[in-house]
Design a protein around this motif. Structure first.
Motif, PDB file in Angstrom:
ATOM      1  N   PHE A  47      -8.276 -12.726 -36.078  1.00 49.46           N
ATOM      2  CA  PHE A  47      -8.926 -11.444 -36.308  1.00 49.46           C
ATOM      3  C   PHE A  47      -9.455 -10.913 -34.984  1.00 49.46           C
ATOM      4  O   PHE A  47      -9.899 -11.686 -34.133  1.00 49.46           O
ATOM      5  CB  PHE A  47     -10.077 -11.599 -37.314  1.00 49.46           C
ATOM      6  N   SER A  48      -9.433  -9.601 -34.818  1.00 45.02           N
ATOM      7  CA  SER A  48      -9.864  -8.994 -33.557  1.00 45.02           C
ATOM      8  C   SER A  48     -11.368  -9.101 -33.338  1.00 45.02           C
ATOM      9  O   SER A  48     -11.837  -8.997 -32.214  1.00 45.02           O
ATOM     10  CB  SER A  48      -9.435  -7.526 -33.493  1.00 45.02           C
ATOM     11  N   LYS A  49     -12.135  -9.294 -34.420  1.00 45.27           N
ATOM     12  CA  LYS A  49     -13.588  -9.459 -34.346  1.00 45.27           C
ATOM     13  C   LYS A  49     -13.981 -10.619 -35.243  1.00 45.27           C
ATOM     14  O   LYS A  49     -13.233 -10.999 -36.149  1.00 45.27           O
ATOM     15  CB  LYS A  49     -14.311  -8.198 -34.833  1.00 45.27           C
ATOM     16  N   LYS A  50     -15.170 -11.158 -35.010  1.00 43.66           N
ATOM     17  CA  LYS A  50     -15.666 -12.214 -35.897  1.00 43.66           C
ATOM     18  C   LYS A  50     -15.904 -11.632 -37.282  1.00 43.66           C
ATOM     19  O   LYS A  50     -16.300 -10.479 -37.421  1.00 43.66           O
ATOM     20  CB  LYS A  50     -16.959 -12.809 -35.351  1.00 43.66           C
ATOM     21  N   LEU A  51     -15.659 -12.450 -38.282  1.00 45.93           N
ATOM     22  CA  LEU A  51     -15.907 -12.022 -39.650  1.00 45.93           C
ATOM     23  C   LEU A  51     -17.396 -12.154 -39.966  1.00 45.93           C
ATOM     24  O   LEU A  51     -18.195 -12.486 -39.092  1.00 45.93           O
ATOM     25  CB  LEU A  51     -15.056 -12.851 -40.614  1.00 45.93           C
ATOM     26  N   ASP A  52     -17.763 -11.923 -41.195  1.00 46.88           N
ATOM     27  CA  ASP A  52     -19.166 -11.991 -41.583  1.00 46.88           C
ATOM     28  C   ASP A  52     -19.729 -13.394 -41.399  1.00 46.88           C
ATOM     29  O   ASP A  52     -18.997 -14.343 -41.094  1.00 46.88           O
ATOM     30  CB  ASP A  52     -19.347 -11.509 -43.023  1.00 46.88           C
ATOM     31  N   GLU A  53     -21.012 -13.545 -41.607  1.00 45.50           N
ATOM     32  CA  GLU A  53     -21.689 -14.820 -41.346  1.00 45.50           C
ATOM     33  C   GLU A  53     -21.105 -15.976 -42.143  1.00 45.50           C
ATOM     34  O   GLU A  53     -20.962 -17.085 -41.633  1.00 45.50           O
ATOM     35  CB  GLU A  53     -23.185 -14.667 -41.656  1.00 45.50           C
ATOM     36  N   ALA A  54     -20.739 -15.732 -43.392  1.00 49.29           N
ATOM     37  CA  ALA A  54     -20.195 -16.807 -44.233  1.00 49.29           C
ATOM     38  C   ALA A  54     -18.818 -17.270 -43.754  1.00 49.29           C
ATOM     39  O   ALA A  54     -18.416 -18.396 -44.001  1.00 49.29           O
ATOM     40  CB  ALA A  54     -20.109 -16.344 -45.681  1.00 49.29           C
ATOM     41  N   ASN A  55     -18.090 -16.403 -43.063  1.00 45.55           N
ATOM     42  CA  ASN A  55     -16.726 -16.719 -42.628  1.00 45.55           C
ATOM     43  C   ASN A  55     -16.583 -16.919 -41.119  1.00 45.55           C
ATOM     44  O   ASN A  55     -15.497 -17.236 -40.650  1.00 45.55           O
ATOM     45  CB  ASN A  55     -15.770 -15.603 -43.056  1.00 45.55           C
ATOM     46  N   GLU A  56     -17.659 -16.716 -40.358  1.00 40.79           N
ATOM     47  CA  GLU A  56     -17.509 -16.746 -38.902  1.00 40.79           C
ATOM     48  C   GLU A  56     -17.112 -18.115 -38.361  1.00 40.79           C
ATOM     49  O   GLU A  56     -16.460 -18.202 -37.327  1.00 40.79           O
ATOM     50  CB  GLU A  56     -18.764 -16.224 -38.211  1.00 40.79           C
ATOM     51  N   ASP A  57     -17.482 -19.180 -39.052  1.00 37.84           N
ATOM     52  CA  ASP A  57     -17.097 -20.514 -38.581  1.00 37.84           C
ATOM     53  C   ASP A  57     -15.631 -20.821 -38.858  1.00 37.84           C
ATOM     54  O   ASP A  57     -14.953 -21.452 -38.059  1.00 37.84           O
ATOM     55  CB  ASP A  57     -17.973 -21.589 -39.225  1.00 37.84           C
ATOM     56  N   THR A  58     -15.143 -20.367 -39.994  1.00 41.65           N
ATOM     57  CA  THR A  58     -13.775 -20.707 -40.391  1.00 41.65           C
ATOM     58  C   THR A  58     -12.766 -19.619 -40.057  1.00 41.65           C
ATOM     59  O   THR A  58     -11.617 -19.920 -39.736  1.00 41.65           O
ATOM     60  CB  THR A  58     -13.697 -20.988 -41.902  1.00 41.65           C
ATOM     61  N   ASN A  59     -13.148 -18.351 -40.174  1.00 36.29           N
ATOM     62  CA  ASN A  59     -12.237 -17.220 -39.949  1.00 36.29           C
ATOM     63  C   ASN A  59     -10.916 -17.391 -40.680  1.00 36.29           C
ATOM     64  O   ASN A  59      -9.854 -17.043 -40.168  1.00 36.29           O
ATOM     65  CB  ASN A  59     -12.000 -16.987 -38.456  1.00 36.29           C
ATOM     66  N   MET A  60     -10.964 -18.009 -41.839  1.00 38.79           N
ATOM     67  CA  MET A  60      -9.798 -18.244 -42.707  1.00 38.79           C
ATOM     68  C   MET A  60      -8.748 -19.140 -42.049  1.00 38.79           C
ATOM     69  O   MET A  60      -7.577 -19.101 -42.396  1.00 38.79           O
ATOM     70  CB  MET A  60      -9.170 -16.916 -43.166  1.00 38.79           C
ATOM     71  N   GLN A  61      -9.149 -19.966 -41.103  1.00 37.90           N
ATOM     72  CA  GLN A  61      -8.203 -20.815 -40.378  1.00 37.90           C
ATOM     73  C   GLN A  61      -7.605 -21.919 -41.253  1.00 37.90           C
ATOM     74  O   GLN A  61      -6.580 -22.496 -40.899  1.00 37.90           O
ATOM     75  CB  GLN A  61      -8.862 -21.421 -39.138  1.00 37.90           C
ATOM     76  N   SER A  62      -8.217 -22.197 -42.401  1.00 34.29           N
ATOM     77  CA  SER A  62      -7.671 -23.240 -43.270  1.00 34.29           C
ATOM     78  C   SER A  62      -6.320 -22.853 -43.855  1.00 34.29           C
ATOM     79  O   SER A  62      -5.593 -23.705 -44.354  1.00 34.29           O
ATOM     80  CB  SER A  62      -8.655 -23.566 -44.392  1.00 34.29           C
TER      81      SER A  62
END
Length: 172
Positions: free
Chosen positions: A71-86
């Motif tokens: 993603f071009s920017k960090k996602l929200d706080e709940a997703n910023e650690d994972t950024n859907m990388q799973s």
């Protein structure tokens, strides 16, 4: 050879060229119709209160293995650690969708870049613009994400809203 023989020979060559072209085009169309088409998009579900998600879906007719997501920017706080990388390394079957909840306060415009391969290891790369600005969409006052009425809802109303929300997520 007389002129009619030359005309017949030329006609045969033209017919052969046209049929060869048609076969090649048919092959290309068939090949394209059976490849995976993954899309990353913002999805909004309205069940008394509005919720938003980032969804990744394979709209194609064959499976796709996700090899990269950024993603071009960090996602929200709940997703910023994972950024859907799973999802990286995961295979999405045709019409399969994965999604993550996005905080309603998160209102960024960003892009998602995804790389995926088909079953023959052909690599595809797509970039999608995402607009997560809820204010850009038309909401009624009753379903705004921070509606005061939401805090006052009964436990029964909350259960019905959550059930309706879950059903809509499944059928979308």
């Amino acid at each position: 050879m007389n002129i009619t023989d030359w005309i017949q020979a030329l006609s045969s060559i033209i017919a052969l060229a046209i049929s060869t072209f048609a076969v090649i085009q048919t092959y290309k169309i068939q090949k394209d119709s059976y490849k995976p088409y993954i899309n990353v998009y913002a999805e909004f579900i309205d069940t008394v209160t509005a919720s938003k998600y980032i969804s990744i879906k394979n709209f194609g007719k064959s499976p796709a293995r996700v090899t990269y997501l950024k993603f071009s920017k960090k996602l929200d706080e709940a997703n910023e650690d994972t950024n859907m990388q799973s999802i990286i390394g995961t295979t999405l079957a045709p019409n399969q969708k994965v999604m993550t909840f996005i905080d309603n306060e998160y209102s960024e415009k960003l892009t998602a870049t995804i790389h995926y391969t088909d079953k023959r290891n052909h690599l595809y790369s797509e970039t999608f613009p995402l607009n997560l600005d809820v204010d850009a969409f038309i909401w009624t006052p009753e379903n705004l994400p921070n509606s005061e009425e939401k805090a006052e809802e009964s436990s029964e109303a909350r259960a019905i809203r959550i059930a309706a929300h879950a059903i809509l997520k499944k059928i979308k």
